[in-house]
Enzyme design. Structure first.
Site, PDB file in Angstrom:
ATOM      1  N   GLY A  59      -5.025  -6.132  -9.762  1.00 21.99           N
ATOM      2  CA  GLY A  59      -5.645  -5.156  -8.114  1.00 21.99           C
ATOM      3  C   GLY A  59      -7.222  -5.596  -7.806  1.00 21.99           C
ATOM      4  N   LYS A 119       4.640   5.202 -10.999  1.00 20.40           N
ATOM      5  CA  LYS A 119       3.483   4.987 -11.971  1.00 20.40           C
ATOM      6  C   LYS A 119       2.499   6.028 -12.534  1.00 20.40           C
ATOM      7  CE  LYS A 119      -0.335   2.176  -9.978  1.00 20.40           C
ATOM      8  NZ  LYS A 119      -0.939   0.941  -9.137  1.00 20.40           N
ATOM      9  N   GLY A 161      -7.922  -3.658 -14.606  1.00 18.53           N
ATOM     10  CA  GLY A 161      -9.057  -4.567 -15.139  1.00 18.53           C
ATOM     11  C   GLY A 161      -8.572  -6.273 -15.756  1.00 18.53           C
ATOM     12  N   CYS A 185      -1.408  12.241  -6.916  1.00 18.15           N
ATOM     13  CA  CYS A 185      -1.535  13.259  -5.539  1.00 18.15           C
ATOM     14  C   CYS A 185      -1.549  13.750  -6.119  1.00 18.15           C
ATOM     15  CB  CYS A 185       0.343  12.298  -4.338  1.00 18.15           C
ATOM     16  SG  CYS A 185      -0.242  10.305  -3.444  1.00 18.15           S
ATOM     17  N   GLY A 231      -8.111   7.078   0.019  1.00 13.68           N
ATOM     18  CA  GLY A 231      -7.493   8.491   0.579  1.00 13.68           C
ATOM     19  C   GLY A 231      -6.133   8.417   1.166  1.00 13.68           C
ATOM     20  N   LYS A 257       0.965  -1.448  -0.293  1.00 16.59           N
ATOM     21  CA  LYS A 257      -0.180   0.260   0.015  1.00 16.59           C
ATOM     22  C   LYS A 257       1.082   1.215   0.033  1.00 16.59           C
ATOM     23  CE  LYS A 257      -3.127   2.746   0.480  1.00 16.59           C
ATOM     24  NZ  LYS A 257      -4.470   2.884  -0.152  1.00 16.59           N
ATOM     25  N   GLY A 258       0.607   2.169  -0.630  1.00 16.00           N
ATOM     26  CA  GLY A 258       1.326   3.463  -0.745  1.00 16.00           C
ATOM     27  C   GLY A 258       1.663   3.777   0.484  1.00 16.00           C
ATOM     28  N   ASN A 260     -13.101   3.689  -5.384  1.00 14.10           N
ATOM     29  CA  ASN A 260     -12.690   4.191  -4.232  1.00 14.10           C
ATOM     30  C   ASN A 260     -12.238   5.336  -4.508  1.00 14.10           C
ATOM     31  OD1 ASN A 260      -9.351   4.055  -3.355  1.00 14.10           O
ATOM     32  ND2 ASN A 260      -9.907   3.226  -5.368  1.00 14.10           N
ATOM     33  N   GLY A 294     -10.669  -2.222 -11.721  1.00 13.38           N
ATOM     34  CA  GLY A 294     -12.076  -3.554 -13.032  1.00 13.38           C
ATOM     35  C   GLY A 294     -12.007  -3.202 -14.157  1.00 13.38           C
TER      36      GLY A 294
END
Ligand SMILES: Cc1cc2nc3c(=O)[nH]c(=O)nc-3n(C[C@H](O)[C@H](O)[C@H](O)COP(=O)(O)O)c2cc1C
Length: 309
Positions: free
Chosen positions: A267, A167, A246, A132, A74, A47-48, A71, A219
């Site tokens: 993912g 990314k 996806g 971000c 946050g 996770k980030g 999503n 997705g």
């Protein structure tokens, strides 16, 4: 029968196979241990991570949509220090290949996290999440502006010897511009894509479903767009690509690989089937055996686009 060779190389990073799990959909790996041995994967992406722990946004922060989800988590995370002290050691002992995903609100925050990770033992690479808001520049998203993206890549490159994967955000007019900006500043690889901005509305209440109004779409709904971006970027840069968006089955992963990705990440599919990534891996093995292909590396970017006569 000889088993096909699934190993791949992302620059200097050697992976036993090309199937990884995507940041934010696999926590720090722990929750998936009851389902399978996660060290069978090519790798997992954390996770980030930010300089300090974060609780993320208030609920509602996830909603299912046709063929996907929105999503607005946050960027909830344990913080880089707790990651290094508590989350990384068990993964290292297990022999899991780990890539740390990093984000910040300023260039300095990105560099601070990268610098701490540089001295952590057992990391394969750093992946920069540039989707971000840049608080120093009025909330502009780092990854949407080649100049800001170049600046953050340069700052992180300067503080770590670890391979740096940038990314890319798909929420841009021309993804090859940001791809080239990251490559020019020394990125070792590009991961693509992050989520697409979207929103869902509750018509009974006449309110947005998500508390923060908009969210990131992921997705199968985004797969054709993600494959197309992978193909475009493959033709624009020389560094290796890690594709995602996806992926549910091996054939989905193969689309990204044929379009130019050396590895893939699974993912949203992890939320539907906790063993989704292993299913993709097993499907790739079957495909290679059926086609009598010795190595998955033969397929990378091997898409044939000439018109058949
Ligand atoms: C719940 C959730 C949380 C995510 N958190 C992160 C994150 O912390 N850092 C990041 O770079 N991407 C994050 N992503 C984006 C995914 O890693 C991935 O790029 C995207 O979801 C597309 O792949 P998929 O369609 O297979 O999910 C998140 C996605 C989801 C669904």
């Amino acid at each position: 029968m000889v088993k096909p060779d699934l190993s791949v190389e992302i620059g200097t990073v050697k992976l036993k196979n090309p199937v990884m799990t995507a940041s934010g959909t696999f926590g720090y790996g722990e929750e998936f241990l009851p389902f399978y041995d996660i060290s069978r994967l090519g790798g997992i992406v954390s996770k980030g991570l930010s300089p300090l722990p974060r609780e993320g946004n208030p609920p509602v922060r996830i909603v299912e949509t046709p063929a996907g989800m929105l999503n607005t988590i946050g960027l909830q995370n344990v913080g880089v220090d707790a990651f290094i002290e508590e989350k990384l050691p068990p993964l290292r002992e297990r022999g899991t290949t780990v890539v740390a995903n990093v984000f910040g609100e300023t260039v300095r925050e990105y560099a601070e996290v990268c610098s701490k990770l540089d001295s952590a033992e057992g990391l394969a690479a750093i992946e920069l999440n540039v989707s971000c808001p840049n608080v120093k520049h009025g909330g502009m998203i780092f990854g949407n502006d080649p100049t800001a993206l170049a600046e953050v890549t340069r700052a992180c490159r300067a503080v770590t010897r670890l391979p740096l994967w940038v990314k890319l955000s798909p929420n841009v007019t021309d993804i090859t511009e940001t791809a080239r900006a990251a490559e020019a500043e020394g990125a070792d690889a590009l991961s693509l894509v992050n989520t697409f901005l979207g929103m869902a509305i509750d018509v009974e209440r006449r309110r947005p479903v998500l508390t923060r109004i908009s969210g990131g779409l992921s997705g199968p709904a985004i797969r054709p767009m993600a494959v197309w971006m992978t193909w475009q970027v493959h033709q624009s840069v020389k560094i290796p690509l890690v594709g995602m968006g996806g992926i549910v089955e091996a054939t989905d992963a193969l689309e990204f690989i044929l379009a130019g990705a050396s590895a893939v990440q699974v993912g949203t599919s992890n939320f539907v089937h906790p063993d989704a990534a292993i299913r993709v891996l097993e499907g790739l093995e079957t495909y290679l055996a059926r086609k009598d292909i010795g190595s998955i590396r033969e397929l990378v970017g091997s898409l044939e686009t000439r018109v058949e006569v």
